[in-house]
Enzyme design. Structure first.
Site, PDB file in Angstrom:
ATOM      1  N   CYS A  17      -2.081  -0.866   7.507  1.00  0.00           N
ATOM      2  CA  CYS A  17      -1.445   0.328   7.106  1.00  0.00           C
ATOM      3  C   CYS A  17      -1.597   1.375   8.807  1.00  0.00           C
ATOM      4  CB  CYS A  17      -1.636   1.359   6.148  1.00  0.00           C
ATOM      5  SG  CYS A  17      -1.295   0.420   4.714  1.00  0.00           S
ATOM      6  N   HIS A  68       0.883  -1.220   0.166  1.00  0.00           N
ATOM      7  CA  HIS A  68       0.184   0.173   0.026  1.00  0.00           C
ATOM      8  C   HIS A  68       0.928   1.272   0.111  1.00  0.00           C
ATOM      9  CE1 HIS A  68      -3.777  -2.068   1.531  1.00  0.00           C
ATOM     10  NE2 HIS A  68      -3.288  -2.516   0.600  1.00  0.00           N
ATOM     11  N   CYS A  78      -5.939   1.255   5.618  1.00  0.00           N
ATOM     12  CA  CYS A  78      -6.448  -0.001   6.006  1.00  0.00           C
ATOM     13  C   CYS A  78      -6.157  -0.403   7.522  1.00  0.00           C
ATOM     14  CB  CYS A  78      -6.055  -1.134   5.037  1.00  0.00           C
ATOM     15  SG  CYS A  78      -4.497  -1.633   5.121  1.00  0.00           S
ATOM     16  N   GLU A  99       0.695   3.961   1.985  1.00  0.00           N
ATOM     17  CA  GLU A  99       1.322   4.308   3.281  1.00  0.00           C
ATOM     18  C   GLU A  99       2.519   3.366   3.519  1.00  0.00           C
ATOM     19  OE1 GLU A  99      -3.302   4.632   3.370  1.00  0.00           O
ATOM     20  OE2 GLU A  99      -1.670   3.250   2.323  1.00  0.00           O
TER      21      GLU A  99
END
Length: 156
Positions: free
Chosen positions: A111, A80, A108, A82
């Site tokens: 993260c 992801h 999410c 992040e």
């Protein structure tokens, strides 16, 4: 003459959207940047790890397996945005403790855990994401969540 300079939050969110254009994810393009003292420390976008084949080339594993958004995050070739922003800061020896993160989408739960442990204090995000656990953990971790529009820089 009116000043046409964007407010800081809008400026950083627009940059997050530009970063998202590097994404190699078929389902969703996400960009993130970590900022401290009005200085960009690192950026990240979602996609396969360095040197691995991109989902644009292999197809989406999650789509093939019919996995809903917000579920079974581990069944994906990509990292992801992040995660990539946090990893890039660590890779280059940049401390992000006390920083803010600007991301095109609400993080999410995976993260969220990384953000809490990285010492990030605020999350500015654009679009929502269907992960109630993430929001719960961020609030419990005293991470300030601020949804912000891209064009006007206002909280939404």
């Amino acid at each position: 003459m009116k000043n046409s300079r964007p407010e800081w939050d809008s400026y950083f969110m627009e940059i997050a959207h530009i970063v998202s254009k590097r994404s190699t994810c078929i389902r969703r393009s996400v960009g993130a940047l970590i900022v401290k003292g009005k200085r960009i420390l690192s950026t990240g976008y979602n996609g396969a790890p360095t040197g691995l084949t991109h989902c644009l080339d292999t197809g989406c594993l999650r789509s093939k397996m019919n996995i809903a958004s917000g579920e079974r995050h581990e069944l994906c070739r990509g990292l992801h945005a992040e995660q990539n922003a946090i990893i890039q800061a660590a890779y280059h020896g940049v401390s992000i403790e006390g920083a803010d993160i600007y991301t095109t989408h609400m993080p999410c739960s995976i993260c969220a855990k990384m953000i809490v442990n990285a010492g990030i204090k605020k999350i500015f995000y654009g679009d929502g994401y269907p992960d109630e656990l993430a929001e719960q953990m961020l609030r419990e971790g005293n991470i300030e969540l601020i949804q912000i529009g891209v064009k006007d820089g206002r909280n939404t």
